[in-house]
Design a protein around this motif. Structure first.
Motif, PDB file in Angstrom:
ATOM      1  N   ILE A 144       0.692  -0.876   0.033  1.00  0.00           N
ATOM      2  CA  ILE A 144       0.010   0.006  -0.064  1.00  0.00           C
ATOM      3  C   ILE A 144       0.733   1.123  -0.122  1.00  0.00           C
ATOM      4  N   ALA A 145       2.067   1.111   0.686  1.00  0.00           N
ATOM      5  CA  ALA A 145       2.820   2.356   0.954  1.00  0.00           C
ATOM      6  C   ALA A 145       3.516   2.720  -0.275  1.00  0.00           C
ATOM      7  N   ILE A 146       3.631   1.816  -1.558  1.00  0.00           N
ATOM      8  CA  ILE A 146       4.358   2.096  -2.569  1.00  0.00           C
ATOM      9  C   ILE A 146       3.316   2.764  -3.483  1.00  0.00           C
ATOM     10  N   GLN A 147       2.079   2.714  -3.231  1.00  0.00           N
ATOM     11  CA  GLN A 147       0.990   3.499  -4.008  1.00  0.00           C
ATOM     12  C   GLN A 147       0.945   5.029  -3.718  1.00  0.00           C
ATOM     13  N   GLN A 148       1.562   5.240  -2.347  1.00  0.00           N
ATOM     14  CA  GLN A 148       1.352   6.651  -1.896  1.00  0.00           C
ATOM     15  C   GLN A 148       2.617   7.662  -2.175  1.00  0.00           C
ATOM     16  N   LYS A 149       2.449   8.809  -1.749  1.00  0.00           N
ATOM     17  CA  LYS A 149       3.497   9.861  -1.947  1.00  0.00           C
ATOM     18  C   LYS A 149       3.650  10.648  -0.627  1.00  0.00           C
ATOM     19  N   GLY A 150       4.967  10.880  -0.582  1.00  0.00           N
ATOM     20  CA  GLY A 150       5.276  11.796   0.800  1.00  0.00           C
ATOM     21  C   GLY A 150       4.939  11.291   2.022  1.00  0.00           C
ATOM     22  N   ASP A 151       4.422  11.962   2.934  1.00  0.00           N
ATOM     23  CA  ASP A 151       4.034  11.480   4.399  1.00  0.00           C
ATOM     24  C   ASP A 151       3.193  10.299   4.323  1.00  0.00           C
ATOM     25  N   ASP A 152       2.443  10.037   3.356  1.00  0.00           N
ATOM     26  CA  ASP A 152       1.553   8.860   3.451  1.00  0.00           C
ATOM     27  C   ASP A 152       2.316   7.702   3.276  1.00  0.00           C
ATOM     28  N   ILE A 153       3.324   7.767   2.679  1.00  0.00           N
ATOM     29  CA  ILE A 153       4.367   6.502   2.542  1.00  0.00           C
ATOM     30  C   ILE A 153       4.476   6.048   3.984  1.00  0.00           C
ATOM     31  N   ASP A 154       5.090   7.014   4.743  1.00  0.00           N
ATOM     32  CA  ASP A 154       5.378   6.889   6.266  1.00  0.00           C
ATOM     33  C   ASP A 154       4.213   6.347   6.966  1.00  0.00           C
ATOM     34  N   LYS A 155       3.119   6.678   6.736  1.00  0.00           N
ATOM     35  CA  LYS A 155       1.920   6.439   7.544  1.00  0.00           C
ATOM     36  C   LYS A 155       1.780   4.972   7.473  1.00  0.00           C
ATOM     37  N   TYR A 156       1.600   4.460   6.192  1.00  0.00           N
ATOM     38  CA  TYR A 156       1.674   2.898   5.942  1.00  0.00           C
ATOM     39  C   TYR A 156       2.728   2.218   6.398  1.00  0.00           C
ATOM     40  N   LEU A 157       4.037   2.919   6.304  1.00  0.00           N
ATOM     41  CA  LEU A 157       5.182   2.057   6.624  1.00  0.00           C
ATOM     42  C   LEU A 157       5.015   1.816   8.419  1.00  0.00           C
ATOM     43  N   ASP A 158       4.667   3.030   9.093  1.00  0.00           N
ATOM     44  CA  ASP A 158       4.230   2.884  10.392  1.00  0.00           C
ATOM     45  C   ASP A 158       3.487   1.757  10.787  1.00  0.00           C
ATOM     46  N   LYS A 159       2.292   1.569   9.995  1.00  0.00           N
ATOM     47  CA  LYS A 159       1.473   0.476  10.243  1.00  0.00           C
ATOM     48  C   LYS A 159       2.358  -0.756  10.202  1.00  0.00           C
ATOM     49  N   ALA A 160       2.989  -0.936   8.802  1.00  0.00           N
ATOM     50  CA  ALA A 160       3.760  -2.244   8.864  1.00  0.00           C
ATOM     51  C   ALA A 160       4.735  -2.530   9.871  1.00  0.00           C
ATOM     52  N   GLN A 170      12.843  -4.034   3.546  1.00  0.00           N
ATOM     53  CA  GLN A 170      11.839  -3.340   2.513  1.00  0.00           C
ATOM     54  C   GLN A 170      11.431  -2.165   3.124  1.00  0.00           C
ATOM     55  N   ILE A 171      11.139  -1.888   4.447  1.00  0.00           N
ATOM     56  CA  ILE A 171      10.391  -0.871   5.117  1.00  0.00           C
ATOM     57  C   ILE A 171      11.742   0.257   4.954  1.00  0.00           C
ATOM     58  N   ALA A 172      12.849  -0.164   5.361  1.00  0.00           N
ATOM     59  CA  ALA A 172      14.132   0.687   5.255  1.00  0.00           C
ATOM     60  C   ALA A 172      14.178   1.390   4.226  1.00  0.00           C
ATOM     61  N   MET A 173      14.199   0.606   2.896  1.00  0.00           N
ATOM     62  CA  MET A 173      14.485   1.189   1.794  1.00  0.00           C
ATOM     63  C   MET A 173      13.158   1.917   1.232  1.00  0.00           C
ATOM     64  N   MET A 174      12.235   1.767   1.671  1.00  0.00           N
ATOM     65  CA  MET A 174      10.807   2.543   1.272  1.00  0.00           C
ATOM     66  C   MET A 174      10.885   3.945   2.200  1.00  0.00           C
ATOM     67  N   ARG A 175      11.363   3.839   3.346  1.00  0.00           N
ATOM     68  CA  ARG A 175      11.757   5.078   3.935  1.00  0.00           C
ATOM     69  C   ARG A 175      12.792   6.062   3.408  1.00  0.00           C
ATOM     70  N   ILE A 176      13.653   5.446   2.720  1.00  0.00           N
ATOM     71  CA  ILE A 176      14.627   6.236   1.931  1.00  0.00           C
ATOM     72  C   ILE A 176      14.004   7.068   0.769  1.00  0.00           C
ATOM     73  N   SER A 177      13.212   6.218   0.345  1.00  0.00           N
ATOM     74  CA  SER A 177      12.505   6.525  -1.019  1.00  0.00           C
ATOM     75  C   SER A 177      11.798   8.152  -0.736  1.00  0.00           C
ATOM     76  N   VAL A 178      11.050   8.328   0.473  1.00  0.00           N
ATOM     77  CA  VAL A 178      10.550   9.607   0.564  1.00  0.00           C
ATOM     78  C   VAL A 178      11.511  10.711   0.506  1.00  0.00           C
ATOM     79  N   ASP A 179      12.512  10.696   1.011  1.00  0.00           N
ATOM     80  CA  ASP A 179      13.842  11.506   0.962  1.00  0.00           C
ATOM     81  C   ASP A 179      15.206  11.110   1.119  1.00  0.00           C
ATOM     82  N   GLY A 180      15.558  10.786  -0.043  1.00  0.00           N
ATOM     83  CA  GLY A 180      16.837  10.070   0.047  1.00  0.00           C
ATOM     84  C   GLY A 180      17.956  10.648   0.582  1.00  0.00           C
ATOM     85  N   GLN A 181      18.236  11.876   0.207  1.00  0.00           N
ATOM     86  CA  GLN A 181      19.387  12.700   0.532  1.00  0.00           C
ATOM     87  C   GLN A 181      19.259  12.746   2.225  1.00  0.00           C
TER      88      GLN A 181
END
Length: 213
Positions: free
Chosen positions: A76-92, A116-127
């Motif tokens: 589900i997080a993959i289908q989100q953008k920005g803070d919404d990604i984190d919201k679903y990763l928090d649930k994960a 996978q969760i860590a990699m997706m956290r990076i995708s929100v703001d890699g730098q």
């Protein structure tokens, strides 16, 4: 003799009950996994996650429902953008915490989820996030490979991380190809423990492999 026969009947009844419970669990998991494979949007994935959570609540000794609930929330997080990604990763992450309290027979698969969760956290703001979550990713992948060197998902996620990292930082398709090849080899020899055991990732790695041809 009568008491011995009674003990045998009780033991047989318990065995049959456990067998029935196991069949019911496998059936519920199998049906929900089919639904996971057919889900197309956030609403349908959320329904699947809810079903896995309900199974986990009733089958507290089983770790796979929490595993798949976690995996579904990453999807589900993959289908989100920005803070919404984190919201679903928090649930994960809440399901990763539940898994930590259970007797898990394939700890490498849990480490793959963490990666996978860590990699997706990076995708929100890699730098801004690479320093923190990059080390978490590497740690989880290394643990997964140490526990089970034949787990193809560990190699697939490593390949994916390299693939989507900018070339100036050592990433890109060319640098990912050796790890992609390793993942493909691992998938070719991989056999899931059971029909409901983790068995995902091969299609994603095949997609990336096209860039290596």
């Amino acid at each position: 003799m009568k008491n011995l026969f009674l003990t045998f009947i009780i033991a047989l009844t318990v065995f049959i009950s456990k067998a029935t419970d196991s069949e019911r669990f496998n059936k519920a998991m199998g049906e929900t996994l089919v639904q996971l494979g057919q889900a197309k949007d956030v609403a349908s994935f959320q329904e699947v996650a809810n079903k896995f959570e309900r199974i986990a609540s009733s089958e507290t000794a089983e770790w796979l429902p929490n595993y798949y609930a976690c995996l579904t929330y990453t999807i589900i997080a993959i289908q989100q953008k920005g803070d919404d990604i984190d919201k679903y990763l928090d649930k994960a992450d809440t399901f990763v915490e539940k898994l930590a309290q259970q007797k898990v027979t394939s700890l490498d698969e849990v480490e793959v989820l963490k990666a996978q969760i860590a990699m997706m956290r990076i995708s929100v703001d890699g730098q801004a996030r690479f320093m923190k979550y990059g080390s978490a990713f590497e740690g989880a992948i290394n643990k997964a490979k140490a526990i089970n060197p034949e787990n193809p998902r560990a190699y697939a996620l490593k390949a994916q991380m390299i693939f989507y990292t900018p070339e100036q930082f050592g990433g890109g398709a060319k640098n990912a190809c050796p790890e992609i090849q390793k993942a493909l080899e691992k998938f070719a020899n991989f056999k899931a423990i059971s029909p409901i055991s983790p068995n995902w990732g091969v299609e994603q790695i095949k997609g990336m492999a096209k860039a290596c041809n």
